[in-house]
Every structure is written in C-alpha cells, then in structure tokens.
Design a protein around this motif. Structure first.
Motif, PDB file in Angstrom:
ATOM      1  N   GLU A  36       0.840  -1.199   0.000  1.00  0.00           N
ATOM      2  CA  GLU A  36       0.000   0.000   0.000  1.00  0.00           C
ATOM      3  C   GLU A  36       0.874   1.247   0.000  1.00  0.00           C
ATOM      4  O   GLU A  36       1.950   1.268   0.596  1.00  0.00           O
ATOM      5  CB  GLU A  36      -0.901   0.029   1.239  1.00  0.00           C
ATOM      6  N   SER A  88       0.292   5.789  -0.071  1.00  0.00           N
ATOM      7  CA  SER A  88      -0.664   6.882   0.012  1.00  0.00           C
ATOM      8  C   SER A  88       0.091   8.190  -0.132  1.00  0.00           C
ATOM      9  O   SER A  88       1.097   8.391   0.547  1.00  0.00           O
ATOM     10  CB  SER A  88      -1.396   6.819   1.360  1.00  0.00           C
ATOM     11  N   GLU A  90      -2.575  14.605  -3.286  1.00  0.00           N
ATOM     12  CA  GLU A  90      -2.818  15.042  -4.667  1.00  0.00           C
ATOM     13  C   GLU A  90      -1.719  16.009  -5.102  1.00  0.00           C
ATOM     14  O   GLU A  90      -1.254  16.830  -4.305  1.00  0.00           O
ATOM     15  CB  GLU A  90      -4.178  15.724  -4.719  1.00  0.00           C
ATOM     16  N   LEU A 139      -6.670  12.465  -8.108  1.00  0.00           N
ATOM     17  CA  LEU A 139      -7.563  11.590  -7.345  1.00  0.00           C
ATOM     18  C   LEU A 139      -7.943  10.356  -8.156  1.00  0.00           C
ATOM     19  O   LEU A 139      -8.102   9.259  -7.618  1.00  0.00           O
ATOM     20  CB  LEU A 139      -8.819  12.354  -6.924  1.00  0.00           C
ATOM     21  N   THR A 170      -6.132   6.858  -7.978  1.00  0.00           N
ATOM     22  CA  THR A 170      -6.375   5.882  -6.909  1.00  0.00           C
ATOM     23  C   THR A 170      -6.805   4.555  -7.504  1.00  0.00           C
ATOM     24  O   THR A 170      -7.789   4.479  -8.242  1.00  0.00           O
ATOM     25  CB  THR A 170      -7.460   6.397  -5.948  1.00  0.00           C
ATOM     26  N   ARG A 187      -1.627  -1.100  -3.683  1.00  0.00           N
ATOM     27  CA  ARG A 187      -2.832  -0.270  -3.575  1.00  0.00           C
ATOM     28  C   ARG A 187      -2.399   1.162  -3.339  1.00  0.00           C
ATOM     29  O   ARG A 187      -1.807   1.474  -2.308  1.00  0.00           O
ATOM     30  CB  ARG A 187      -3.716  -0.731  -2.423  1.00  0.00           C
ATOM     31  N   THR A 204      -3.383   5.128  -2.950  1.00  0.00           N
ATOM     32  CA  THR A 204      -4.460   6.062  -2.603  1.00  0.00           C
ATOM     33  C   THR A 204      -3.938   7.472  -2.751  1.00  0.00           C
ATOM     34  O   THR A 204      -2.883   7.816  -2.195  1.00  0.00           O
ATOM     35  CB  THR A 204      -4.947   5.839  -1.168  1.00  0.00           C
ATOM     36  N   ASN A 253      -4.787  11.193  -1.844  1.00  0.00           N
ATOM     37  CA  ASN A 253      -5.620  11.946  -0.902  1.00  0.00           C
ATOM     38  C   ASN A 253      -5.781  13.391  -1.326  1.00  0.00           C
ATOM     39  O   ASN A 253      -4.831  14.000  -1.811  1.00  0.00           O
ATOM     40  CB  ASN A 253      -4.995  11.891   0.493  1.00  0.00           C
TER      41      ASN A 253
END
Lengths: 116, 115
Positions: B10, B12, B15, B84, B87, B110, B112, B114
């Motif tokens: 994962e 994260s 933006e 965005l 994602t 994964r 993401t 934000n």
C-alpha cells in the motif's frame, strides 16, 4: 468497439455447487485468456485459447475447472464442484493475433466469485 | 520460471505529489515485455504503460513514466502530479518475448491519492 464482457459480475454459491462464468472477447480477437486473483494475492494465469483451441492450460488448478470456447467466440469457465478456495475474481482478457510483435491485452471487469 | 515482486502492498500520497511504485522481476530471458496495469474500484484492468526490454529508453505516457533498469531487473512506475483518479491497484506484469504469451503479475500495490 465493445470491450471484453464478463458475466455475471458477481456470483455467490455454496460449497459443492456448480458455477459457470462467461466471457465475450472483443470481436475478431483470436486470443482469449483466463486469469484469477485470489484475495490479497497476485493475479495468476489459468489458460489461453487461440480461437477454439487450448494453447496453454498450465495454470488450471485442478480438474474441477473446465474451460471451453466453442466456435472460437465466447468462452465459459465452469467450476464443479466449487470449493471455498475457489473464491476470488476471475478475469478474462483478449488480444488479436500473435503474429504481431505486440498485441495488447484487453481485460474484462472480472467476475467476483464467492464460495460459502 | 519468471517471478514478479511488488514490495509495497500500500502507498498513500497527497494530490499533486509524485509517487514511485517499485517492481522487480526475475528472468533468464533477454527479450521480454514489462507492463504496468491499473485497476480502479470499477475493476476494469487498464494498461498504463509498457516497456520492451530491448529498448534502452524509458517509456513515458503523459504523467506516467518508468525507470527500467535491465541489469538490476527493476521496473518502477513514476506518477507525476498525481490525481484523485489515479487511486487504484497497480500491477506490474512480465511477458516473455517468445513462446508463452501469458502475463506473470506481481502482488499489486494499492495506491491512494488523498485530496
């Protein structure tokens, strides 16, 4: 052009039952592939059709899985009887003829199979 | 047998930031193809970018670029100015340049983005 279509999008069955997944490749694509992703793991190859012939079925897990592509158009993947470990997302993909140096794969949205 | 490893389950980022996804592979072949696929929540697998092993120049597709290090068997994906809509699950994949046409996938990352 229509993309690769898979049906159903989601199937929930009980252990021991039978399920048949269907894939309609892009029209004119000779190559059709089945892949599977078991939850949290990598996507694994199951088998490859060239038209109606099985080119490579080295990834089929066992004889409970039967894939067909009659007439070289759509394909079905039948699981009989289903076991809990068969749960996952089953992807179908198609591509044009392999005489081209590179022929991109087009994937369907997958069928999420849940065996309870 | 070929293997593909994605060591980041994962990631994260915010933006507009830049993010790099790692991928390593193992093969004895010299001619092959490498791919990054994206799977958003809609589940549609989309080809993001591909690299042919015989090409030294790194592939780029708009905000997406790769760092292909053949000797190190590394194939990372850089996403610049992340949005965005980036994602998704990202899968690295290998395909032999001859014989078998099947893809060998990594475990996926994964990502993401934000707001």
């Amino acid at each position: 052009e229509a993309g690769v279509t898979q049906f159903p999008s989601h199937s929930v069955i009980e252990k021991g039952q039978t399920v048949t997944l269907r894939c309609d490749p892009i029209s004119g694509h000779d190559n059709l592939y089945w892949y599977r992703r078991v939850m949290g793991k990598e996507i694994k190859f199951l088998l490859h059709f060239v038209k109606e012939s099985k080119q490579d079925e080295s990834g089929m897990p066992n004889n409970r899985f039967l894939a067909e592509r009659t007439g070289g158009t759509y394909s079905t993947l039948k699981v009989q009887p289903a076991e809990l470990e068969d749960s996952g997302v089953y992807f179908c993909a198609s591509s044009q003829d392999l005489t081209r140096r590179f022929s991109p794969l087009h994937f369907g949205n997958g069928t999420r199979l849940t065996v309870t | 047998a070929q293997t593909v490893t994605q060591s980041q389950p994962e990631m994260s980022v915010q933006e507009a930031e830049t993010v790099t996804l790692s991928c390593t592979y193992d093969t004895s072949e010299s001619n092959y193809y490498l791919f990054w696929y994206k799977q958003p929540p809609s589940r549609q697998m989309i080809l993001v970018i591909r690299q042919e092993a015989y090409k030294q120049q790194n592939a780029t597709e708009n905000r997406f670029s790769v760092n292909f290090q053949k000797a190190a068997k590394s194939f990372s994906l850089k996403i610049s100015d992340s949005q965005l809509g980036d994602t998704a699950m990202y899968f690295c994949a290998f395909r032999s340049g001859q014989g078998a046409q099947k893809l060998v996938f990594g475990q996926g990352t994964r990502l993401t983005i934000n707001p």
